[in-house]
Write an enzyme that holds these catalytic residues in place. Structure first.
Site, PDB file in Angstrom:
ATOM      1  N   HIS A   1       3.373  -9.936 -25.194  1.00  0.00           N
ATOM      2  CA  HIS A   1       3.861 -11.308 -25.084  1.00  0.00           C
ATOM      3  C   HIS A   1       4.269 -11.890 -26.440  1.00  0.00           C
ATOM      4  CE1 HIS A   1       0.243 -12.963 -26.951  1.00  0.00           C
ATOM      5  NE2 HIS A   1      -0.445 -12.071 -26.236  1.00  0.00           N
TER       6      HIS A   1
ATOM      7  N   GLU B   1      -5.323  -9.427 -20.602  1.00  0.00           N
ATOM      8  CA  GLU B   1      -5.933  -9.089 -21.884  1.00  0.00           C
ATOM      9  C   GLU B   1      -7.421  -8.775 -21.750  1.00  0.00           C
ATOM     10  OE1 GLU B   1      -5.791  -7.619 -24.390  1.00  0.00           O
ATOM     11  OE2 GLU B   1      -5.119  -8.838 -26.087  1.00  0.00           O
TER      12      GLU B   1
END
Length: 203
Positions: free
Chosen positions: A8, A81
């Site tokens: 990201h 994550e």
């Protein structure tokens, strides 16, 4: 199959060196700009499918990369994550009194001796779930001739790639965490999964 795995774009917590993990922090303006530059570099890729971590920063990055392509983004918890439990939000600094002297400080320097904080994940857990995702994706018969976008996170991507690195298990970082919006290319040919490009940036 060609799998384009992207980390990201930048967030304010990235810029401030705060431990992010599962905390749902959006992209900042720099992060959006990095994603737009990367989207321009990938504009000619015809994506047949897109997967993302459900966290905002990964989803927004995927949307920016896809531009106006008519593709639904499939959310998958396995590529979100790594969880850092009670340490999320802390500044990653060796002098931080909450972190100093804990097993967490081995996170980058000595992954083999990393001790997750309360509520956090181990490297083995991250590798297991992300590798499971990759193997399932690579064996999908519908996508064998397609380009696939996967939008994820620094530690999660290293976990996903761990089975493709010819290195010892404790060399989790294999050269370091990818930069924001870095792209790795994985190919799947006749059931063989190979890493063709690792962490390329376009800015």
């Amino acid at each position: 199959m060609n799998i384009y795995v992207i980390r990201h774009g930048e967030t304010d917590w990235n810029a401030g060196r705060r431990i992010q993990g599962r905390s749902d922090i959006p992209l900042n303006e720099k992060g959006r700009q990095l994603a737009k530059v990367t989207a321009e570099a990938l504009k000619d890729i015809v994506f047949g499918a897109a997967y993302s971590s459900p966290l905002k920063r990964a989803m927004e990055t995927a949307r920016i990369i896809l531009r106006d392509r008519d593709i639904s983004i499939i959310e998958d918890d396995r590529i979100q994550e790594m969880s850092f439990g009670v340490f999320e939000g802390e500044v990653m600094d060796g002098e931080n009194p909450r972190l100093k002297g804990t097993g967490f400080m081995h996170f980058f320097s000595d992954p083999g001796h990393y001790i997750p904080p309360e509520g956090g994940e181990s490297f083995a857990q991250v590798c297991q779930r992300t590798t499971e995702f990759l193997k399932e994706l690579a064996s999908n018969p519908v996508l064998q001739d397609q380009n696939v976008l996967v939008s994820s996170h620094g530690a999660a991507i290293k976990g996903l790639l761990s089975s493709l690195y010819p290195s010892a298990p404790d060399d989790f970082w294999h050269g370091g965490v990818h930069k924001n919006c870095a792209v790795s290319l994985i190919t799947v040919r006749d059931g063989k999964i190979e890493l063709k490009e690792d962490g390329r940036v376009y800015y």
